[in-house]
Scaffold this motif. Sequence first.
Motif, mmCIF file in Angstrom:
data_model
loop_
_atom_site.group_PDB
_atom_site.id
_atom_site.type_symbol
_atom_site.label_atom_id
_atom_site.label_comp_id
_atom_site.label_asym_id
_atom_site.label_seq_id
_atom_site.Cartn_x
_atom_site.Cartn_y
_atom_site.Cartn_z
ATOM 1 N N GLY A 1 -37.244 82.339 83.157
ATOM 2 C CA GLY A 1 -35.849 81.939 83.200
ATOM 3 C C GLY A 1 -35.593 80.485 83.544
ATOM 4 O O GLY A 1 -34.448 80.116 83.798
ATOM 5 N N PHE B 1 -35.568 78.001 78.626
ATOM 6 C CA PHE B 1 -34.294 78.417 78.062
ATOM 7 C C PHE B 1 -33.854 77.476 76.938
ATOM 8 O O PHE B 1 -33.453 77.913 75.858
ATOM 9 C CB PHE B 1 -33.229 78.475 79.154
ATOM 10 N N ASN C 1 -31.516 84.661 89.349
ATOM 11 C CA ASN C 1 -30.910 83.640 88.493
ATOM 12 C C ASN C 1 -29.741 84.155 87.677
ATOM 13 O O ASN C 1 -29.103 83.389 86.946
ATOM 14 C CB ASN C 1 -31.955 83.064 87.537
ATOM 15 N N TYR D 1 -26.770 81.885 85.332
ATOM 16 C CA TYR D 1 -26.903 81.781 83.886
ATOM 17 C C TYR D 1 -25.585 81.705 83.118
ATOM 18 O O TYR D 1 -25.561 81.146 82.010
ATOM 19 C CB TYR D 1 -27.813 82.882 83.334
ATOM 20 N N ALA E 1 -26.646 84.673 76.335
ATOM 21 C CA ALA E 1 -27.864 84.580 77.134
ATOM 22 C C ALA E 1 -27.633 85.144 78.526
ATOM 23 O O ALA E 1 -26.518 85.149 79.043
ATOM 24 C CB ALA E 1 -28.335 83.130 77.235
ATOM 25 N N PHE E 2 -28.733 85.610 79.111
ATOM 26 C CA PHE E 2 -28.705 86.060 80.499
ATOM 27 C C PHE E 2 -30.102 85.894 81.084
ATOM 28 O O PHE E 2 -31.092 85.739 80.373
ATOM 29 C CB PHE E 2 -28.271 87.531 80.606
ATOM 30 N N SER E 3 -30.172 85.935 82.409
ATOM 31 C CA SER E 3 -31.443 86.056 83.109
ATOM 32 C C SER E 3 -31.290 87.151 84.147
ATOM 33 O O SER E 3 -30.173 87.432 84.600
ATOM 34 C CB SER E 3 -31.840 84.748 83.783
ATOM 35 N N LEU F 1 -35.018 76.401 83.047
ATOM 36 C CA LEU F 1 -34.169 75.745 82.059
ATOM 37 C C LEU F 1 -34.960 75.129 80.919
ATOM 38 O O LEU F 1 -34.465 75.060 79.785
ATOM 39 C CB LEU F 1 -33.301 74.676 82.738
ATOM 40 N N ALA G 1 -25.242 78.046 82.677
ATOM 41 C CA ALA G 1 -26.276 77.513 81.780
ATOM 42 C C ALA G 1 -25.993 77.880 80.332
ATOM 43 O O ALA G 1 -26.120 77.046 79.423
ATOM 44 C CB ALA G 1 -27.651 78.035 82.205
ATOM 45 N N ALA G 2 -25.618 79.144 80.096
ATOM 46 C CA ALA G 2 -25.372 79.603 78.734
ATOM 47 C C ALA G 2 -24.197 78.859 78.101
ATOM 48 O O ALA G 2 -24.271 78.422 76.936
ATOM 49 C CB ALA G 2 -25.110 81.105 78.722
ATOM 50 N N MET H 1 -33.841 86.281 79.262
ATOM 51 C CA MET H 1 -34.689 85.387 80.026
ATOM 52 C C MET H 1 -35.126 86.019 81.349
ATOM 53 O O MET H 1 -34.426 86.829 81.943
ATOM 54 C CB MET H 1 -33.939 84.083 80.318
#
Length: 300
Positions: free
Chosen positions: A208, A213, A234, A238, A228-230, A210, A241-242, A200
């Motif tokens: 990136g 994503f 960010n 992440y 996942a990564f950004s 949300l 978030a992941a 991302m």
Amino acid sequence: MPLAMNRDVFITCAVTGAGDTTSKSPHVPITPKQIADSAIDAAKAGAAVVHCHVRDPETGAASRRNDLYKEVTDRIRSADVDVVLNLTAGMGGDLIFGNVEQPLPLNPVGTDMAGATERVSHVAECLPEICTLDCGTMNFSLGDYVMTNTPSMLRAMAKLMTDLGVRPEIEAFDTGHLWFAKQLVEEGLIEDPVLIQLCMGIPWGAPGDLNTFMAMVNNVPSTWTFSAFSIGRNAMAYPAAAVLAGGNVRVGLEDNLYAGKGMLATNAQLVEKAVTVIEGMGARIIGPDEVRKKLKLTKR
């Protein structure tokens, strides 16, 4: 979509990458020894997987030299810590066009195009447990650079990886890449269990934010394992978030140089921060043996 937090999380550390970052931080490893040592430190900090590129030891520029991959591989495998080895296979698809008025001939500085067998030759020699497959073509960053991965090239590379017994990690930079990844699986070129990395925030792929994503996450089949990564600012948000989205975590100096504002980090420090976030959320960090069992990897 109901919350489906991942409670058993593995961390991948992307150790050095191919970007022009060596002048921006003294912690970006360049030589095979530096890359291996940084990967080993990341494993000791909690990374179950290390994702490795190699660089020219003299210039720091991205390289595809098999001898450099072999040295990195041997050093990591002989270390006193266990870790799953993931080598990039993304090199060899770089097109730099001339200019906006004369795109041809291609600019020889930076253009690096190779056939499928050559792009996977270091994988065949080193036999890592995982190697990456960038599953599409895209305008990449600024200027006249295009990352090229045609459908025919991807089919050929996926078959080579699968025939070698190396698990492809699909790298998806946008939703179309996910679409084609499903096609590769449907054609039997990538076998279960399927592993995918959602990449991302890289210009000009999926941003990136949300909303984007979650659009990516919602297009990942429920039977696949995703991480996942950004990149950039960010990157350290992440991991949360992941995990909340049901995935696993990637951090590392390929994606981000900082542990905080103005604080240049090592790979181990980025992994340590990710461990703190994940465990603070009530999830468990799993190690390389559990990752191998989950993904049916062949340890060598």
